[in-house]
Design a protein around this motif. Structure first.
Motif, PDB file in Angstrom:
ATOM      1  N   GLY A 288      13.494 -17.652 -13.832  1.00 32.84           N
ATOM      2  CA  GLY A 288      13.871 -17.266 -15.190  1.00 32.84           C
ATOM      3  C   GLY A 288      12.770 -16.557 -15.943  1.00 32.84           C
ATOM      4  N   LYS A 289      11.609 -16.378 -15.287  1.00 32.11           N
ATOM      5  CA  LYS A 289      10.469 -15.740 -15.944  1.00 32.11           C
ATOM      6  C   LYS A 289      10.125 -14.402 -15.285  1.00 32.11           C
ATOM      7  CE  LYS A 289       8.371 -20.172 -17.205  1.00 32.11           C
ATOM      8  NZ  LYS A 289       7.192 -21.047 -17.044  1.00 32.11           N
ATOM      9  N   LYS A 290       9.569 -13.515 -16.087  1.00 30.53           N
ATOM     10  CA  LYS A 290       8.957 -12.284 -15.570  1.00 30.53           C
ATOM     11  C   LYS A 290       7.450 -12.477 -15.662  1.00 30.53           C
ATOM     12  CE  LYS A 290       9.071  -8.393 -17.961  1.00 30.53           C
ATOM     13  NZ  LYS A 290       9.557  -7.116 -18.538  1.00 30.53           N
ATOM     14  N   ILE A 291       6.788 -12.435 -14.513  1.00 30.11           N
ATOM     15  CA  ILE A 291       5.372 -12.777 -14.418  1.00 30.11           C
ATOM     16  C   ILE A 291       4.580 -11.541 -14.003  1.00 30.11           C
ATOM     17  CG2 ILE A 291       3.701 -14.252 -13.220  1.00 30.11           C
ATOM     18  CD1 ILE A 291       6.209 -16.102 -12.589  1.00 30.11           C
ATOM     19  N   ARG A 292       3.511 -11.267 -14.715  1.00 30.03           N
ATOM     20  CA  ARG A 292       2.638 -10.158 -14.315  1.00 30.03           C
ATOM     21  C   ARG A 292       1.734 -10.663 -13.197  1.00 30.03           C
ATOM     22  NH1 ARG A 292       3.517  -4.932 -14.169  1.00 30.03           N
ATOM     23  NH2 ARG A 292       1.618  -3.673 -14.367  1.00 30.03           N
TER      24      ARG A 292
ATOM     25  N   LEU B 249       9.123 -20.356  -0.321  1.00 27.34           N
ATOM     26  CA  LEU B 249       8.082 -19.830   0.559  1.00 27.34           C
ATOM     27  C   LEU B 249       7.636 -18.442   0.108  1.00 27.34           C
ATOM     28  CD1 LEU B 249       6.390 -20.378   3.128  1.00 27.34           C
ATOM     29  CD2 LEU B 249       8.195 -19.201   4.414  1.00 27.34           C
ATOM     30  N   ALA B 250       8.584 -17.612  -0.270  1.00 25.39           N
ATOM     31  CA  ALA B 250       8.256 -16.259  -0.729  1.00 25.39           C
ATOM     32  C   ALA B 250       7.530 -16.289  -2.072  1.00 25.39           C
ATOM     33  CB  ALA B 250       9.531 -15.417  -0.825  1.00 25.39           C
ATOM     34  N   ILE B 251       8.002 -17.112  -2.984  1.00 23.50           N
ATOM     35  CA  ILE B 251       7.374 -17.201  -4.310  1.00 23.50           C
ATOM     36  C   ILE B 251       5.924 -17.652  -4.179  1.00 23.50           C
ATOM     37  CG2 ILE B 251       7.461 -18.320  -6.575  1.00 23.50           C
ATOM     38  CD1 ILE B 251      10.519 -18.727  -6.035  1.00 23.50           C
ATOM     39  N   ALA B 252       5.686 -18.613  -3.280  1.00 24.97           N
ATOM     40  CA  ALA B 252       4.352 -19.186  -3.121  1.00 24.97           C
ATOM     41  C   ALA B 252       3.316 -18.202  -2.602  1.00 24.97           C
ATOM     42  CB  ALA B 252       4.417 -20.394  -2.186  1.00 24.97           C
ATOM     43  N   GLN B 253       3.756 -17.073  -2.074  1.00 19.58           N
ATOM     44  CA  GLN B 253       2.801 -16.061  -1.611  1.00 19.58           C
ATOM     45  C   GLN B 253       2.143 -15.327  -2.787  1.00 19.58           C
ATOM     46  OE1 GLN B 253       2.371 -16.311   1.746  1.00 19.58           O
ATOM     47  NE2 GLN B 253       3.994 -17.836   1.391  1.00 19.58           N
ATOM     48  N   PHE B 254       2.707 -15.488  -3.989  1.00 14.86           N
ATOM     49  CA  PHE B 254       2.224 -14.735  -5.142  1.00 14.86           C
ATOM     50  C   PHE B 254       1.755 -15.603  -6.311  1.00 14.86           C
ATOM     51  CE2 PHE B 254       5.292 -12.115  -2.883  1.00 14.86           C
ATOM     52  CZ  PHE B 254       4.557 -10.962  -2.684  1.00 14.86           C
ATOM     53  N   VAL B 255       2.322 -16.786  -6.449  1.00 21.49           N
ATOM     54  CA  VAL B 255       2.003 -17.609  -7.610  1.00 21.49           C
ATOM     55  C   VAL B 255       2.082 -19.089  -7.233  1.00 21.49           C
ATOM     56  CG1 VAL B 255       4.405 -17.568  -8.429  1.00 21.49           C
ATOM     57  CG2 VAL B 255       2.570 -18.022 -10.052  1.00 21.49           C
ATOM     58  N   ALA B 256       1.152 -19.878  -7.754  1.00 22.84           N
ATOM     59  CA  ALA B 256       1.169 -21.323  -7.521  1.00 22.84           C
ATOM     60  C   ALA B 256       2.153 -21.976  -8.501  1.00 22.84           C
ATOM     61  CB  ALA B 256      -0.225 -21.898  -7.706  1.00 22.84           C
ATOM     62  N   PHE B 257       2.925 -22.944  -8.015  1.00 18.52           N
ATOM     63  CA  PHE B 257       3.878 -23.641  -8.884  1.00 18.52           C
ATOM     64  C   PHE B 257       4.199 -25.001  -8.279  1.00 18.52           C
ATOM     65  CE2 PHE B 257       6.325 -21.563  -5.660  1.00 18.52           C
ATOM     66  CZ  PHE B 257       7.439 -22.340  -5.434  1.00 18.52           C
TER      67      PHE B 257
ATOM     68  N   GLU C 110       0.829  -1.215   0.000  1.00 15.03           N
ATOM     69  CA  GLU C 110       0.000   0.000   0.000  1.00 15.03           C
ATOM     70  C   GLU C 110       0.860   1.260   0.000  1.00 15.03           C
ATOM     71  OE1 GLU C 110      -3.253   0.327  -0.285  1.00 15.03           O
ATOM     72  OE2 GLU C 110      -3.612  -1.826  -0.388  1.00 15.03           O
ATOM     73  N   ILE C 111       1.949   1.225   0.751  1.00 15.37           N
ATOM     74  CA  ILE C 111       2.815   2.406   0.867  1.00 15.37           C
ATOM     75  C   ILE C 111       3.699   2.576  -0.358  1.00 15.37           C
ATOM     76  CG2 ILE C 111       4.714   3.451   2.171  1.00 15.37           C
ATOM     77  CD1 ILE C 111       3.566   1.961   4.666  1.00 15.37           C
ATOM     78  N   LEU C 112       4.339   1.499  -0.804  1.00 16.81           N
ATOM     79  CA  LEU C 112       5.357   1.591  -1.853  1.00 16.81           C
ATOM     80  C   LEU C 112       4.804   1.459  -3.274  1.00 16.81           C
ATOM     81  CD1 LEU C 112       8.158  -0.510  -0.131  1.00 16.81           C
ATOM     82  CD2 LEU C 112       8.069   1.973  -0.365  1.00 16.81           C
ATOM     83  N   ARG C 113       3.696   0.723  -3.437  1.00 14.92           N
ATOM     84  CA  ARG C 113       3.138   0.492  -4.775  1.00 14.92           C
ATOM     85  C   ARG C 113       4.244   0.052  -5.737  1.00 14.92           C
ATOM     86  NH1 ARG C 113      -1.930  -0.028  -3.807  1.00 14.92           N
ATOM     87  NH2 ARG C 113      -2.560   0.622  -5.891  1.00 14.92           N
ATOM     88  N   PRO C 114       4.869  -1.090  -5.479  1.00 13.58           N
ATOM     89  CA  PRO C 114       6.054  -1.489  -6.250  1.00 13.58           C
ATOM     90  C   PRO C 114       5.761  -1.796  -7.715  1.00 13.58           C
ATOM     91  CG  PRO C 114       5.269  -3.315  -4.915  1.00 13.58           C
ATOM     92  CD  PRO C 114       4.483  -2.111  -4.491  1.00 13.58           C
ATOM     93  N   ALA C 115       6.777  -1.562  -8.543  1.00 10.45           N
ATOM     94  CA  ALA C 115       6.706  -1.933  -9.956  1.00 10.45           C
ATOM     95  C   ALA C 115       7.344  -3.299 -10.192  1.00 10.45           C
ATOM     96  CB  ALA C 115       7.412  -0.881 -10.805  1.00 10.45           C
ATOM     97  N   LEU C 116       8.282  -3.659  -9.304  1.00 10.10           N
ATOM     98  CA  LEU C 116       9.010  -4.930  -9.419  1.00 10.10           C
ATOM     99  C   LEU C 116       9.075  -5.589  -8.055  1.00 10.10           C
ATOM    100  CD1 LEU C 116      10.846  -6.977 -10.915  1.00 10.10           C
ATOM    101  CD2 LEU C 116      12.771  -5.435 -10.433  1.00 10.10           C
ATOM    102  N   VAL C 117       8.697  -6.866  -7.997  1.00  8.42           N
ATOM    103  CA  VAL C 117       8.764  -7.636  -6.759  1.00  8.42           C
ATOM    104  C   VAL C 117       9.641  -8.855  -7.008  1.00  8.42           C
ATOM    105  CG1 VAL C 117       7.443  -9.002  -5.084  1.00  8.42           C
ATOM    106  CG2 VAL C 117       6.523  -6.832  -5.941  1.00  8.42           C
TER     107      VAL C 117
ATOM    108  N   PRO D 284      -1.047  -4.121  -9.437  1.00 14.09           N
ATOM    109  CA  PRO D 284      -0.308  -4.919 -10.426  1.00 14.09           C
ATOM    110  C   PRO D 284       1.190  -4.598 -10.415  1.00 14.09           C
ATOM    111  CG  PRO D 284      -1.387  -3.083 -11.509  1.00 14.09           C
ATOM    112  CD  PRO D 284      -1.758  -2.982 -10.054  1.00 14.09           C
ATOM    113  N   PHE D 285       2.003  -5.594 -10.731  1.00 17.25           N
ATOM    114  CA  PHE D 285       3.452  -5.413 -10.735  1.00 17.25           C
ATOM    115  C   PHE D 285       4.088  -6.573 -11.486  1.00 17.25           C
ATOM    116  CE2 PHE D 285       1.998  -7.639  -7.014  1.00 17.25           C
ATOM    117  CZ  PHE D 285       2.786  -8.779  -6.980  1.00 17.25           C
ATOM    118  N   ASP D 286       5.370  -6.441 -11.789  1.00 18.69           N
ATOM    119  CA  ASP D 286       6.138  -7.529 -12.381  1.00 18.69           C
ATOM    120  C   ASP D 286       6.788  -8.341 -11.265  1.00 18.69           C
ATOM    121  OD1 ASP D 286       5.614  -6.885 -15.067  1.00 18.69           O
ATOM    122  OD2 ASP D 286       7.205  -5.368 -15.053  1.00 18.69           O
ATOM    123  N   LEU D 287       6.670  -9.656 -11.366  1.00 18.39           N
ATOM    124  CA  LEU D 287       7.233 -10.580 -10.393  1.00 18.39           C
ATOM    125  C   LEU D 287       8.372 -11.355 -11.056  1.00 18.39           C
ATOM    126  CD1 LEU D 287       6.397 -11.818  -7.455  1.00 18.39           C
ATOM    127  CD2 LEU D 287       5.559 -13.731  -8.825  1.00 18.39           C
ATOM    128  N   VAL D 288       9.563 -11.280 -10.465  1.00 18.23           N
ATOM    129  CA  VAL D 288      10.703 -12.052 -10.978  1.00 18.23           C
ATOM    130  C   VAL D 288      11.269 -12.869  -9.823  1.00 18.23           C
ATOM    131  CG1 VAL D 288      12.934 -12.025 -12.129  1.00 18.23           C
ATOM    132  CG2 VAL D 288      11.227 -10.287 -12.710  1.00 18.23           C
TER     133      VAL D 288
END
Length: 220
Positions: free
Chosen positions: A167-171, A151-159, A138-145, A178-182
């Motif tokens: 190796g992927k850039k995921i919206r 454990l950290a990856i699983a908070q944003f995307v199932a795999f 809410e504070i930072l409104r990041p463009a890149l995460v 919205p942000f880019d997830l790498v």
């Protein structure tokens, strides 16, 4: 009104907004550091400081050394992580810490298991600590995460496997933002994943996505 005056007004507005954001972030970190909600966690919480950035790097949880040294990725995994970044773009650890907001799924050291390894935070501890990450979005409104480790990856995307996401850039979207997830693999010495193929090549691809992202700081 002239275009020069308009530009000056916009710059002042942006500066004021940033100052408010920085103040909100400092207040937020003070609340994080005061947290003692989880009985099994070992305080104090660890913070990378009030770095007002459009990039958030998210680790899993501090190890035993981080609370003592007072910063995230302060030991061997950190040396590996900062080595990756330096190899990819020349950025030093000091520059990284001064320009990237460093967060984590859980902010306290979870303690050791009976066999001597670091305990994985349980589901309730992750839920308890998620309020801090939600507030940071809410504070930072990041463009890149940059989530670091499973454990950290699983908070944003199932795999299923790291090869599905490294190796992927995921919206992605979190709390409507919205942000880019790498994702990056965890730089732990306990895992050889990033040192052998296909992990080695996928790591390089991920680092390339990170350091060429428009939000990444440009070194002079």
């Amino acid at each position: 009104m002239s275009s020069g005056a308009d530009e000056k007004k916009m710059k002042m507005k942006k500066k004021t907004k940033m100052a408010r954001g920085e103040a909100a972030l400092e207040q937020h970190i003070a609340r994080v550091l005061a947290c003692r909600l989880c009985a099994k966690m070992q305080p104090p919480p660890v913070s990378g400081g009030a770095i007002f950035s459009k990039i958030i790097a998210i680790g899993q949880a501090p190890g035993a050394k981080e609370p003592v040294l007072g910063r995230p990725f302060a030991w061997t995994a950190g040396r590996t992580l900062f080595g990756w970044i330096h190899r990819a773009c020349g950025m030093t650890e000091t520059e990284y810490r001064a320009s990237i907001y460093m967060a984590a799924v859980c902010r306290c050291f979870p303690g050791k298991t009976k066999t001597g390894g670091d305990r994985v935070p349980d589901a309730q501890e992750i839920v308890n600590c998620s309020r801090w990450l939600d507030a940071e979005f809410e504070i930072l409104r990041p463009a890149l995460v940059i989530p670091i480790g499973k454990l950290a990856i699983a908070q944003f995307v199932a795999f299923n496997k790291l090869t599905d996401v490294i190796g992927k850039k995921i919206r992605a979207t979190h709390r409507g933002h919205p942000f880019d997830l790498v994702p990056l693999p965890h730089p732990s010495g306990a895992s050889p994943w990033h040192r052998i193929e296909p992990g080695k090549t996928l790591l390089e691809n991920a680092l390339r996505h990170i350091v060429t992202h428009p939000a990444w700081p440009r070194r002079l």
